[in-house]
Design a protein around this motif. Structure first.
Motif, PDB file in Angstrom:
ATOM      1  N   ASP A 143       0.766  -1.066   0.196  1.00  0.00           N
ATOM      2  CA  ASP A 143       0.281   0.139  -0.211  1.00  0.00           C
ATOM      3  C   ASP A 143       0.796   1.162  -0.377  1.00  0.00           C
ATOM      4  N   HIS A 145       4.120   1.707  -1.293  1.00  0.00           N
ATOM      5  CA  HIS A 145       4.751   1.495  -2.291  1.00  0.00           C
ATOM      6  C   HIS A 145       3.459   2.125  -3.756  1.00  0.00           C
ATOM      7  N   SER A 146       2.367   1.191  -3.234  1.00  0.00           N
ATOM      8  CA  SER A 146       1.502   2.347  -4.684  1.00  0.00           C
ATOM      9  C   SER A 146       1.085   3.071  -4.475  1.00  0.00           C
ATOM     10  N   GLN A 148      -1.652   3.909  -1.952  1.00  0.00           N
ATOM     11  CA  GLN A 148      -2.777   3.634  -1.509  1.00  0.00           C
ATOM     12  C   GLN A 148      -2.623   4.190   0.387  1.00  0.00           C
TER      13      GLN A 148
END
Length: 155
Positions: A143, A145-146, A148
């Motif tokens: 999360d 890293h993305s 989120q």
């Protein structure tokens, strides 16, 4: 690990998680049949058994589901008599979902599901806790890293 091995299917954590999820779903399908629930419906009921009543948006956040996926689940749960949906008097855009008496009563039957599933894993309770902790850590890292994680914190 050399470059050849990097692209082997059996070396992909995503595939291992996918295969495990499919295996879990197969076991859940059997366990939930007597309850008349699908796995996604069971997840909604788990959240509502914890909170009794929640806004659809909060349920979606908790289950990581968008409203397009969640709305049909809630309609089927309502048709089965397990939940009631109501528009907020303060904000017409907001819909809350609450358990009915039948939905609350279903909880008593559902108590057997986690035990049966745990038995199906053939893992010790400590191993299950460790695996869940590690998966939660993996989810948090992915999360972050993305992006989120930042979205969740901001809301």
């Amino acid at each position: 690990m050399d470059d050849e091995d990097l692209l082997r299917l059996d070396q992909q954590i995503c595939f291992s998680l996918h295969a495990a999820a499919r295996a879990f779903n197969a076991v859940y399908r059997t366990l939930l049949k007597d309850l008349g629930l699908t796995y996604p419906q069971y997840l909604v009921m788990l959240v509502l058994w914890e909170h009794d009543e929640l806004a659809v948006k909060k349920i979606g956040e908790r289950l990581r589901l968008d409203s397009g996926t969640l709305s049909p689940l809630l309609k089927r749960l309502e048709a089965a008599g397990h939940v009631e949906r109501r528009r907020s008097a303060e904000d017409e855009r907001s819909v809350t979902v609450r358990l009915t008496e039948a939905g609350r009563a279903l909880r008593e039957k559902a108590v057997a599901v986690p035990r049966a599933l745990a038995d199906s894993t053939e893992l010790s309770l400590d191993d299950v806790r460790d695996l869940r902790t590690r998966l939660d850590q993996l989810t948090a890292a992915l999360d972050a890293h993305s992006g989120q994680g930042a979205k969740k914190t901001a809301s």
